[in-house]
Design a protein around this motif. Sequence first.
Motif, PDB file in Angstrom:
ATOM      1  N   ALA A   1       0.768  -1.203   0.082  1.00 43.22           N
ATOM      2  CA  ALA A   1      -0.147   0.038  -0.029  1.00 43.22           C
ATOM      3  C   ALA A   1       0.889   1.350  -0.026  1.00 43.22           C
ATOM      4  N   MET A   2       2.128   1.108   0.564  1.00 40.32           N
ATOM      5  CA  MET A   2       2.805   2.375   0.717  1.00 40.32           C
ATOM      6  C   MET A   2       3.605   2.621  -0.519  1.00 40.32           C
ATOM      7  N   THR A   3       3.762   1.424  -1.539  1.00 43.48           N
ATOM      8  CA  THR A   3       4.470   1.676  -2.786  1.00 43.48           C
ATOM      9  C   THR A   3       3.488   1.751  -3.986  1.00 43.48           C
ATOM     10  N   THR A   4       2.072   1.668  -3.695  1.00 44.00           N
ATOM     11  CA  THR A   4       1.150   1.784  -4.969  1.00 44.00           C
ATOM     12  C   THR A   4       1.114   3.312  -5.042  1.00 44.00           C
ATOM     13  N   ASP A   5       0.850   3.555  -6.536  1.00 40.96           N
ATOM     14  CA  ASP A   5       0.799   4.496  -7.137  1.00 40.96           C
ATOM     15  C   ASP A   5      -0.157   5.654  -6.621  1.00 40.96           C
ATOM     16  N   TYR A   6       0.245   6.442  -5.740  1.00 39.68           N
ATOM     17  CA  TYR A   6      -0.757   7.435  -4.851  1.00 39.68           C
ATOM     18  C   TYR A   6      -1.508   8.112  -5.800  1.00 39.68           C
ATOM     19  N   SER A   7      -1.072   8.812  -6.920  1.00 43.18           N
ATOM     20  CA  SER A   7      -2.115   9.597  -7.754  1.00 43.18           C
ATOM     21  C   SER A   7      -3.083   8.936  -8.213  1.00 43.18           C
ATOM     22  N   HIS A   8      -2.800   7.510  -8.712  1.00 38.19           N
ATOM     23  CA  HIS A   8      -4.000   6.720  -9.471  1.00 38.19           C
ATOM     24  C   HIS A   8      -4.939   6.444  -8.333  1.00 38.19           C
ATOM     25  N   VAL A   9      -4.712   5.926  -7.196  1.00 39.68           N
ATOM     26  CA  VAL A   9      -5.588   5.572  -6.254  1.00 39.68           C
ATOM     27  C   VAL A   9      -6.408   6.842  -5.558  1.00 39.68           C
ATOM     28  N   GLU A  10      -5.611   7.729  -5.415  1.00 40.83           N
ATOM     29  CA  GLU A  10      -6.090   9.171  -5.013  1.00 40.83           C
ATOM     30  C   GLU A  10      -7.128   9.652  -5.910  1.00 40.83           C
ATOM     31  N   ALA A  11      -6.940   9.708  -7.212  1.00 42.64           N
ATOM     32  CA  ALA A  11      -7.761  10.361  -8.269  1.00 42.64           C
ATOM     33  C   ALA A  11      -9.076   9.315  -8.367  1.00 42.64           C
ATOM     34  N   ALA A  12      -8.928   8.168  -8.115  1.00 41.07           N
ATOM     35  CA  ALA A  12     -10.081   7.116  -8.246  1.00 41.07           C
ATOM     36  C   ALA A  12     -10.965   7.721  -7.083  1.00 41.07           C
ATOM     37  N   SER A  13     -10.512   7.939  -5.832  1.00 38.17           N
ATOM     38  CA  SER A  13     -11.006   8.149  -4.676  1.00 38.17           C
ATOM     39  C   SER A  13     -11.827   9.694  -4.594  1.00 38.17           C
ATOM     40  N   ARG A  14     -11.009  10.713  -4.859  1.00 38.18           N
ATOM     41  CA  ARG A  14     -11.448  12.066  -4.801  1.00 38.18           C
ATOM     42  C   ARG A  14     -12.726  12.052  -5.666  1.00 38.18           C
TER      43      ARG A  14
ATOM     44  N   PHE B   1      -6.328  -3.584   4.133  1.00 38.93           N
ATOM     45  CA  PHE B   1      -4.849  -3.295   3.434  1.00 38.93           C
ATOM     46  C   PHE B   1      -4.822  -4.829   2.189  1.00 38.93           C
ATOM     47  N   LYS B   2      -5.240  -5.938   2.828  1.00 40.39           N
ATOM     48  CA  LYS B   2      -5.429  -7.050   1.893  1.00 40.39           C
ATOM     49  C   LYS B   2      -6.020  -6.807   0.495  1.00 40.39           C
ATOM     50  N   ASP B   3      -7.166  -6.181   0.304  1.00 38.06           N
ATOM     51  CA  ASP B   3      -7.884  -5.734  -0.664  1.00 38.06           C
ATOM     52  C   ASP B   3      -7.383  -4.774  -1.440  1.00 38.06           C
ATOM     53  N   GLU B   4      -6.420  -5.137  -2.404  1.00 38.81           N
ATOM     54  CA  GLU B   4      -5.718  -3.985  -3.114  1.00 38.81           C
ATOM     55  C   GLU B   4      -6.326  -3.762  -4.433  1.00 38.81           C
ATOM     56  N   PRO B   5      -6.375  -2.486  -4.969  1.00 40.77           N
ATOM     57  CA  PRO B   5      -5.392  -1.571  -4.721  1.00 40.77           C
ATOM     58  C   PRO B   5      -5.822  -0.679  -3.657  1.00 40.77           C
ATOM     59  N   CYS B   6      -4.681  -0.211  -2.793  1.00 38.66           N
ATOM     60  CA  CYS B   6      -5.213   1.042  -1.809  1.00 38.66           C
ATOM     61  C   CYS B   6      -3.743   1.732  -1.577  1.00 38.66           C
ATOM     62  N   HIS B   7      -3.795   2.645  -1.003  1.00 44.55           N
ATOM     63  CA  HIS B   7      -2.433   3.372  -0.685  1.00 44.55           C
ATOM     64  C   HIS B   7      -2.820   4.030   0.696  1.00 44.55           C
ATOM     65  N   VAL B   8      -1.355   3.877   1.392  1.00 42.72           N
ATOM     66  CA  VAL B   8      -1.285   4.697   2.569  1.00 42.72           C
ATOM     67  C   VAL B   8      -0.015   5.455   2.643  1.00 42.72           C
ATOM     68  N   TYR B   9      -0.109   6.596   3.078  1.00 42.97           N
ATOM     69  CA  TYR B   9       0.979   7.541   3.176  1.00 42.97           C
ATOM     70  C   TYR B   9       1.477   7.442   4.587  1.00 42.97           C
ATOM     71  N   THR B  10       2.546   6.668   4.632  1.00 44.23           N
ATOM     72  CA  THR B  10       3.133   6.644   6.255  1.00 44.23           C
ATOM     73  C   THR B  10       4.522   6.374   5.876  1.00 44.23           C
ATOM     74  N   ASP B  11       5.165   6.062   7.138  1.00 38.43           N
ATOM     75  CA  ASP B  11       6.751   5.719   7.218  1.00 38.43           C
ATOM     76  C   ASP B  11       7.088   4.735   7.937  1.00 38.43           C
ATOM     77  N   ASP B  12       8.160   4.294   8.036  1.00 35.11           N
ATOM     78  CA  ASP B  12       8.669   2.947   9.087  1.00 35.11           C
ATOM     79  C   ASP B  12       8.165   3.238  10.383  1.00 35.11           C
ATOM     80  N   VAL B  13       8.247   4.134  11.007  1.00 36.46           N
ATOM     81  CA  VAL B  13       7.879   4.469  12.302  1.00 36.46           C
ATOM     82  C   VAL B  13       6.405   4.249  12.605  1.00 36.46           C
TER      83      VAL B  13
END
Length: 290
Positions: free
Chosen positions: A116-129, A243-255
């Motif tokens: 989810a962290m590496t999925t193309d954000y713009s693609h998923v975000e555009a579909a959701s917006r 998370f298992k139901d791809e595609p999805c995106h999450v903006y996060t970091d390792d922490v």
Amino acid sequence: FPSHDIGARDFFYRKVMDGLDDSSERETVFLPWYWQDEYVKPVPVGMELTAEEKDLLNLYGKDGLTKDHLMWRRNKLREFEDNSLKFKREYPFNIQEAFEASDDESIIKAAHVRAAMTTDYSHVEAASRGQAPLVIGVDPARFGDKIAFASRRGRCVVEMGFLPPADTVATFHRLGEMIKNTRCKKMFIDAGTFGIAIYDMLKAAGFGDVVEAIDFGGRKSVVKPERFYNKRAEMYGEAAAWFKDEPCHVYTDDVKMSELLIMEASSVRRAKDDYNALLKLEEKSIVTGK
């Protein structure tokens, strides 16, 4: 310190995560195994990559991973009797994989979050917006703990973050500003001892159609009581499915990713003659104490 250990709660893990925090005096430096020249094996003519290997090449190819590395990995996995968790621990692609030895017990799987962290954000975000409302979840804290929040629009978690602990009035003002600035459709607030007061204040301030109190530790608001012990368990269980139901995106970091992975599950029987166990999480005091 050793370069790896057994799970996501040991001493070394905490030090690594501390080094990833911008406010820490330490700095964590991670060197993936495929940066080592000796971990390569020539690819035989006609070798076809598996679907997993294609995904790995897509994820880490720009960082130096080659087919020769994947051929070496394939042989090493055979030596490990296809124990992928052992390979991840000994030869991790990223920091989190080094601590995935106990991933079977984690409710949310590291591989799903990483995808989810590496999925193309713009693609998923555009579909959701424009098709899905912005919703925010908040876990308030007073002193000694951070205020956690996450914002989601459809299949895209647009932000995960923490606010410094504060008193009731200060937190009320912060969340009120967040509602106004984001124009979120809903804000779900943990209605624990501290959270219910903030909820009441926000409701009185005119945000009654936006805020909703949720008892994270109770069963009253559980949507699937046949599966989950309380709302807290249901949230983690449903998040794992999300998370298992791809595609999805999450903006996060390792922490922040480590916060998602640290929770493990147990189970509880509803009655002595009922063998359908409910999903239950470890007690928060146990998790924070490890």
